[in-house]
Write an enzyme that holds these catalytic residues in place. Sequence first.
Site, mmCIF file in Angstrom:
data_model
loop_
_atom_site.group_PDB
_atom_site.id
_atom_site.type_symbol
_atom_site.label_atom_id
_atom_site.label_comp_id
_atom_site.label_asym_id
_atom_site.label_seq_id
_atom_site.Cartn_x
_atom_site.Cartn_y
_atom_site.Cartn_z
ATOM 1 N N ASP A 86 -13.921 3.319 10.104
ATOM 2 C CA ASP A 86 -14.421 3.460 8.735
ATOM 3 C C ASP A 86 -14.907 2.093 8.264
ATOM 4 O O ASP A 86 -14.675 1.656 7.142
ATOM 5 C CB ASP A 86 -13.318 3.995 7.825
ATOM 6 C CG ASP A 86 -13.833 4.403 6.440
ATOM 7 O OD1 ASP A 86 -15.053 4.623 6.297
ATOM 8 O OD2 ASP A 86 -13.018 4.488 5.511
ATOM 9 N N LYS A 122 0.843 -1.199 0.000
ATOM 10 C CA LYS A 122 0.000 0.000 0.000
ATOM 11 C C LYS A 122 0.879 1.251 0.000
ATOM 12 O O LYS A 122 1.726 1.408 0.866
ATOM 13 C CB LYS A 122 -0.897 -0.020 1.239
ATOM 14 C CG LYS A 122 -1.826 1.179 1.359
ATOM 15 C CD LYS A 122 -2.862 0.975 2.462
ATOM 16 C CE LYS A 122 -3.822 2.152 2.577
ATOM 17 N NZ LYS A 122 -4.926 1.897 3.508
HETATM 18 N N1 LIG Z 1 -4.237 -6.788 2.292
HETATM 19 C C1 LIG Z 1 -4.956 -6.685 1.181
HETATM 20 N N2 LIG Z 1 -5.268 -7.789 0.469
HETATM 21 C C2 LIG Z 1 -5.999 -7.682 -0.675
HETATM 22 N N3 LIG Z 1 -6.460 -6.525 -1.188
HETATM 23 C C3 LIG Z 1 -6.186 -5.387 -0.526
HETATM 24 C C4 LIG Z 1 -5.418 -5.412 0.684
HETATM 25 N N4 LIG Z 1 -5.289 -4.144 1.128
HETATM 26 C C5 LIG Z 1 -5.950 -3.364 0.242
HETATM 27 N N5 LIG Z 1 -6.487 -4.090 -0.760
HETATM 28 C C6 LIG Z 1 -7.258 -3.563 -1.905
HETATM 29 O O1 LIG Z 1 -6.948 -2.183 -2.116
HETATM 30 C C7 LIG Z 1 -8.087 -1.345 -1.905
HETATM 31 C C8 LIG Z 1 -7.683 -0.053 -1.186
HETATM 32 O O2 LIG Z 1 -7.152 -0.349 0.095
HETATM 33 P P1 LIG Z 1 -7.497 0.536 1.385
HETATM 34 O O3 LIG Z 1 -8.957 0.503 1.644
HETATM 35 O O4 LIG Z 1 -6.598 0.093 2.478
HETATM 36 O O5 LIG Z 1 -7.045 1.956 0.840
HETATM 37 P P2 LIG Z 1 -7.599 3.445 1.092
HETATM 38 O O6 LIG Z 1 -6.881 4.340 0.169
HETATM 39 O O7 LIG Z 1 -7.512 3.741 2.513
HETATM 40 O O8 LIG Z 1 -9.076 3.328 0.647
HETATM 41 P P3 LIG Z 1 -10.273 4.343 0.917
HETATM 42 O O9 LIG Z 1 -9.749 5.520 1.688
HETATM 43 O O10 LIG Z 1 -10.771 4.673 -0.448
HETATM 44 O O11 LIG Z 1 -11.225 3.492 1.710
HETATM 45 C C9 LIG Z 1 -9.027 -2.197 -1.090
HETATM 46 O O12 LIG Z 1 -10.355 -1.815 -1.232
HETATM 47 C C10 LIG Z 1 -8.741 -3.605 -1.630
HETATM 48 O O13 LIG Z 1 -9.390 -3.844 -2.831
#
Ligand SMILES: Nc1ncnc2c1ncn2[C@@H]1O[C@H](COP(=O)(O)OP(=O)(O)OP(=O)(O)O)[C@@H](O)[C@H]1O
Length: 292
Positions: free
Chosen positions: A227, A121
């Site tokens: 969230d 990430k």
């Molecule tokens: N550990 C993981 N395994 C599989 N897929 C993942 C994982 N972490 C994240 N993802 C994928 O990446 C996407 C974005 O991750 P995350 O929700 O952590 O990010 P974000 O930028 O905080 O999202 P938002 O703020 O839009 O909710 C998730 O919705 C999922 O599809």
Amino acid sequence: MEAGRLLPDLEKEDFRILMAIEQGMKKSEYVKVSDIRFYSRYPMEETLYRLKKVHKIGLTIRNAAQYVVSYKLNSIGYDVLALHTLVEKEIISQLGPLLGKGKESDVYSCMDDEENIFALKIYRMGRTSFRNIKRYRNIIGNRTHLSWLYVNRLAAKREYNALSKIYDINLKTPKPIDYNRHVIVMEYLRGKELAYYKDIDDPEYIFQEIIKQMRLIYQKADLIHGDMGEFNIVADKDGNILIIDWLQSVSADHPNAIRILRRDIKNICDYFRKKYHIECDTGEILESFLKE
Ligand SMILES: Nc1ncnc2c1ncn2[C@@H]1O[C@H](COP(=O)(O)OP(=O)(O)OP(=O)(O)O)[C@@H](O)[C@H]1O
Ligand SMILES: [Mg+2]
């Protein structure tokens, strides 16, 4: 990803120049060439040669106001530094495809030398909204120079710490592997967000499992997700789940803890009631969390 593609073209001297710019960016947005030379401890000739190279491949932004040339890293330059460090530490060896794009991050798959697959990430706050930046004001304080570098690094550290705390009590959140700068490497679950399933085999079981996880996280790790919803739960075909996205989690002694916890429970209840007709009373569940 752009940074992943560029990594093989870079030599250790290039990384040192990029790190010298990063060092200078703690003090000011742009870093003067003389300061870059100072931090890199290279002779001027080498400094200029390396600057020219990293700038040409698109890792920096150049400023030449009032005859003083200075540079700052762009987001690809910062990605390159984080990825390079994770490769050097043998945490990852290869990047895979984009798994998901969030409001504040990009998530890629990646692999280590033994072909284990992880999720990677990369925080990108400030890209689309400053709402989240504002949330960081209380941590950042009154620093006049609010750098996106700093905000994103802080976000990665914060989420990594939350993941570690929860993972220590063996719950269904991604196992944290490592982090560097604005990047986190964690366990990957081959699946998709709950929201994207048209139907699931045993909704009652998944629902109970989520509530159970939330209760354990609250009671044993003193944390509230903040969230919670069908977009922050990844599920696979066999009914395994991972609760992801812990940046905004708050501790159980937060002044608004109960309100946030209630909202999290309500989100899950509403989703399972509407989509799968599961009976669910937010107040009852909340009480059961608080009393045991
Ligand atoms: N550990 C993981 N395994 C599989 N897929 C993942 C994982 N972490 C994240 N993802 C994928 O990446 C996407 C974005 O991750 P995350 O929700 O952590 O990010 P974000 O930028 O905080 O999202 P938002 O703020 O839009 O909710 C998730 O919705 C999922 O599809
Ligand atoms: Mg999310």
